[in-house]
Design a protein around this motif. Structure first.
Motif, short mmCIF file in Angstrom:
data_model
loop_
_atom_site.label_atom_id
_atom_site.label_comp_id
_atom_site.label_asym_id
_atom_site.label_seq_id
_atom_site.Cartn_x
_atom_site.Cartn_y
_atom_site.Cartn_z
N GLN A 43 0.84 -1.19 0.00
CA GLN A 43 0.00 0.00 0.00
C GLN A 43 0.88 1.25 0.00
O GLN A 43 1.86 1.34 0.76
N ASP B 17 -4.44 -0.88 -3.51
CA ASP B 17 -4.96 0.33 -4.16
C ASP B 17 -4.83 0.17 -5.67
O ASP B 17 -3.73 0.23 -6.22
N LYS C 81 -5.26 2.03 -8.02
CA LYS C 81 -4.64 3.14 -8.76
C LYS C 81 -3.17 2.84 -9.05
O LYS C 81 -2.56 3.48 -9.91
N GLN C 82 -2.60 1.89 -8.33
CA GLN C 82 -1.19 1.53 -8.55
C GLN C 82 -1.01 0.61 -9.76
O GLN C 82 0.12 0.25 -10.11
#
Length: 220
Positions: free
Chosen positions: A116, A153, A155-156
């Motif tokens: 994270q 996440d 978005k990674q």
């Protein structure tokens, strides 16, 4: 957008596998690493022939999940269980991945565990150019590396997706997926494939109703 592939991982039971043969599943995963879902080479050798009975034109590919195996360990298992893909979940080097492909004639998927808030921008992949047939992102787990049942996440995903597109290989997402969240992942991030294990289990056992629901969400 092309239809995403589905991998159901952690299969151990003949009857559960037989109950899945009418579903459009692309990969079936067998865990050889230390796990409550671990199988032996002999168990996998008994399960893999069931894939030949799949009720669709293309049978699923068999995937063996390993963490930092030796070449000797892979050789022992592959002599008994004819896997299509070796999935490497540890700190295996690009050279090791190339050696596995060359020596055993299998495809190699490499797994990266995503921590994270630690977006590595895909920079750790440069040396893997030409060494892989697929990249899988999973949530980092301090004990097993992955298989935590938690999402990361999403978005990674972007830098890794950019790299796999350049390489012409699929990007597969794992980590905490289940029938109720896989649609959001597919709609918003368009990975090439998804991988599920605990998210289609009830009380630690594969649940055919959850497997069916998951596959339907992906393939609809």
């Amino acid at each position: 957008m092309a239809e995403a592939s589905v991998k159901i991982c952690g299969l151990q039971d003949v009857e559960v596998l037989k109950s899945m043969i009418n579903l459009p599943i692309d990969h079936i995963g067998f865990v050889f690493a230390n796990s409550k879902r671990q199988v032996t080479a002999d168990q996998a050798a008994a399960l893999i022939p069931i894939l030949e009975d799949w009720d669709r034109p293309v049978k699923p590919e068999s995937v063996g999940v390993f963490v930092n195996p030796t070449i000797e360990e892979l050789s022992h298992i592959l002599q008994k269980a004819s896997l299509d893909i070796v999935q490497l979940h540890g700190q295996e080097s690009p050279e090791f991945c190339r050696e596995v492909k060359k020596r055993f004639g299998v495809k190699v998927f490499k797994v990266l565990s995503v921590k994270q808030g630690n977006n590595r921008e895909g920079s750790d992949l440069v040396d893997y150019r030409g060494a892989l047939d697929g990249l899988l992102l999973d949530t980092y787990d301090p004990i097993y590396g992955g298989g935590s049942g938690q999402t990361f996440d999403w978005k990674q995903i972007e830098p890794y997706q950019k790299w796999t597109k350049q390489e012409g290989i699929p990007l597969i997402i794992a980590g905490g997926l289940h029938p109720d969240n896989v649609g959001d992942l597919l709609e918003n991030f368009q990975p090439d494939g998804v991988d599920v294990s605990s998210g289609v289990e009830t009380d630690g056992l594969k649940d055919i109703a959850k497997i069916r629901a998951f596959v339907e969400r992906v393939k609809r």
